[in-house]
Design a protein around this motif. Sequence first.
Motif, short mmCIF file in Angstrom:
data_model
loop_
_atom_site.label_atom_id
_atom_site.label_comp_id
_atom_site.label_asym_id
_atom_site.label_seq_id
_atom_site.Cartn_x
_atom_site.Cartn_y
_atom_site.Cartn_z
N GLY A 84 4.58 5.57 -2.54
CA GLY A 84 3.56 6.35 -2.52
C GLY A 84 4.15 7.79 -2.92
N TYR A 85 3.17 8.94 -2.30
CA TYR A 85 3.68 10.21 -2.66
C TYR A 85 2.88 11.09 -1.59
CZ TYR A 85 -0.23 10.26 -5.97
OH TYR A 85 -1.41 9.92 -6.54
N ALA A 86 3.37 12.39 -1.50
CA ALA A 86 2.76 12.87 -0.08
C ALA A 86 1.64 13.52 -0.28
CB ALA A 86 3.62 14.21 0.08
N GLN B 179 -4.98 -3.92 -10.41
CA GLN B 179 -5.43 -2.46 -10.02
C GLN B 179 -4.33 -2.01 -9.49
OE1 GLN B 179 -8.91 -1.96 -9.85
NE2 GLN B 179 -9.15 -3.77 -10.86
N LEU B 180 -3.49 -1.28 -10.52
CA LEU B 180 -2.40 -0.82 -10.35
C LEU B 180 -2.63 0.76 -9.82
CD1 LEU B 180 -0.30 -2.10 -13.16
CD2 LEU B 180 -0.16 -2.81 -10.87
N GLY B 181 -1.76 1.25 -8.58
CA GLY B 181 -1.93 2.29 -8.38
C GLY B 181 -1.03 2.51 -7.12
N TRP B 182 -1.34 3.72 -6.30
CA TRP B 182 -0.67 4.16 -5.11
C TRP B 182 -1.55 4.14 -3.66
CZ3 TRP B 182 -0.07 6.46 -9.63
CH2 TRP B 182 1.22 6.24 -10.42
N PRO B 183 -1.05 3.61 -2.78
CA PRO B 183 0.03 3.07 -2.34
C PRO B 183 0.55 1.71 -3.00
CG PRO B 183 -1.24 2.58 -0.63
CD PRO B 183 -1.97 3.58 -1.44
N LEU B 184 1.88 1.53 -3.49
CA LEU B 184 2.19 0.39 -4.15
C LEU B 184 2.97 -0.32 -3.11
CD1 LEU B 184 2.36 -1.10 -6.69
CD2 LEU B 184 4.67 0.12 -7.38
N ALA C 22 3.17 -8.59 -4.93
CA ALA C 22 2.74 -7.14 -4.92
C ALA C 22 1.43 -6.92 -4.97
CB ALA C 22 3.43 -6.35 -6.12
N GLY C 23 1.08 -5.93 -4.24
CA GLY C 23 -0.25 -5.18 -4.22
C GLY C 23 -0.39 -3.81 -4.27
N THR C 24 -1.42 -3.34 -3.82
CA THR C 24 -1.72 -1.74 -3.60
C THR C 24 -1.97 -1.35 -2.10
OG1 THR C 24 -3.79 -1.77 -4.76
CG2 THR C 24 -1.82 -1.12 -6.05
N TYR C 25 -3.09 -0.77 -2.09
CA TYR C 25 -3.53 -0.53 -0.57
C TYR C 25 -4.24 -1.83 0.11
CZ TYR C 25 -7.22 0.45 2.96
OH TYR C 25 -8.09 0.32 4.10
N PHE C 26 -3.49 -2.23 1.14
CA PHE C 26 -4.08 -3.16 2.13
C PHE C 26 -4.52 -2.67 3.30
CE2 PHE C 26 -0.47 -5.72 -0.08
CZ PHE C 26 -1.23 -6.49 -0.79
#
Length: 586
Positions: free
Chosen positions: A50-52, A105-110, A123-127
């Motif tokens: 992810g990122y801040a 559905q790619l993106g962050w959080p990864l 893999a997934g993104t937001y859970f």
Amino acid sequence: MERPVENRLSRATSDYLRLHADNPVDWREWGEEAFAEARERGVPVFASVGYATCHWCHVMARESFADAEVGAMLREGFVAVKVDREERPDVDAALMGAASAFTRQLGWPLSVFLTPEGLPFYAGTYFPPTARQGMPGFRDVLGAIGAAWREQPDAVAGTAEQVQLALKDAAAGPGGDAPDAAAARAALAAVARAEDPEHGGLGTGQKFPQAPLLRALVDVDPTGDTAALAGRLLDAAAGDDAVVAAGGYSHLRGRDGGFFRYATQRDWSVPHFERMLVDNAQLLHVATLLGRETVARGLVGFLGEVLRLPGGAFAIAEDAESTVDGERVEGGWHLAPPDAGVERPPLDRLVVTAANGLAIEALAVRALRDGDETALALARDAAEHLLEHHAADPATLVHASLDGRPSPAAATATDAGCLASGLLALTAATGEARWAIAARAILDAAPDPARVSTQGPALQLGPDADGDAPSGQAALAGALHALFSLSGDAAHLDRAARVLDARLALRNPIAGPATLRVAALIAEPPRTLVLIGDPPHELRREPGAFVATPEQAVELAAAGFALLEGKSAPAAYRCEGFVCELPQPY
């Protein structure tokens, strides 16, 4: 016996990692140590990228990573690794490519699960912490992955192998020669088919400003149909000047001039409020080329007043969330009345070389074309900071730093290419040879775009696509072409052609606009307009303009930049492929 939590992230060179230092998760940074522990314990690795300034990263952190039960499950059954995509773009790109095998559905959080050998197998993104709205709960995901790892090891290994083979096939692709300029322009022009006739922008879902694409559309044909398309796309993202002037936000443009990352609705009505340096730098470049003065002026202000750090460099991003009445609220500052006293969103203070290079380039272009002294001062200060702290030794270029501490993450070809392009643009705006000399040294030592990082397992890379910034190959090839245009050294052009692979970009222009832009440039002789002395304003705005005093021209020529040879008399020199017309006195 429950595994203890160790606070490993508190001194990381990443604001994002530091935000997670107090989680009940026993986080590690990406590297060989984490994977060695996974091999020793016989457990999989869970990598969270992810990122801040990412809103949904914050949400997953509050819901899941701050949860004691989730922390215990990760400590017992996994080696948990936190990755800042801004600090480790190489890891992010590789894991994002692997994630595409499991979700669209790619993106962050990864969220990626890997074998101890570094092979992704899920893999997934937001859970969310528990299942809702069709999304599996994170606790359930951890339980299922743990059970599969213990009870179906052959199936896990088979999935991991299939992912690797798919990535290798995608990276190889069909063969083919480099495209000519017409093919590159045609591929870019084809994106017009995706233009939304009702609301503007591309597509009918979430709307992004598509900054690398806009720049490519302008650069390949500054007065033609693609530039007109870029103008429509920029205007759609920018919205109404009057709304911004009245203290609100319009589409993606906030009241202080900066652009949000994207809109969640087709009609641009709901922005996602994080603001990134890479987006705003490139949009400044595009707005300048298109003559959108109000937008460009606002972006210079945003860079200088919001993202500029005390040392002169620029922070990588501004957060999506603000603190309102003690609560973190997405868009809180932007939605509040201007006089409400709401605290501004925090910055991710990471100084990233590539993003700062894009900002230096855009500000220098603004200064050259529009005589903007504020933009020129910002570009100079950032360049001074980067050369002192990130490129003091071009052979050991620094990818990122935080509070003056260099990150251990290796510099990338994107870093070298973007910084060199920025410095070359600064020479074009000022005539000062020192910036071009530094750019040449950086490019001579630049890393191979195809190099796989040795920090941790060697990840299988997919095709080199342009994301929110130019890919390594596009950034490096573009800078090499700019250096060739100034020096006349064909070795730089040959190297640019060798590193650039436009096959993916021709198939999918939105995945490779910077690559197509550079492919079009290197396929034709460079066109430059050398302006010695004090040229009229309108000449400074022409494509390929380069301004220098007679004394600077002599210094540049002596430093090996052949474009300036014999051009010390005040005049305009129009050149194509280093063949110049007779000088035109002002």
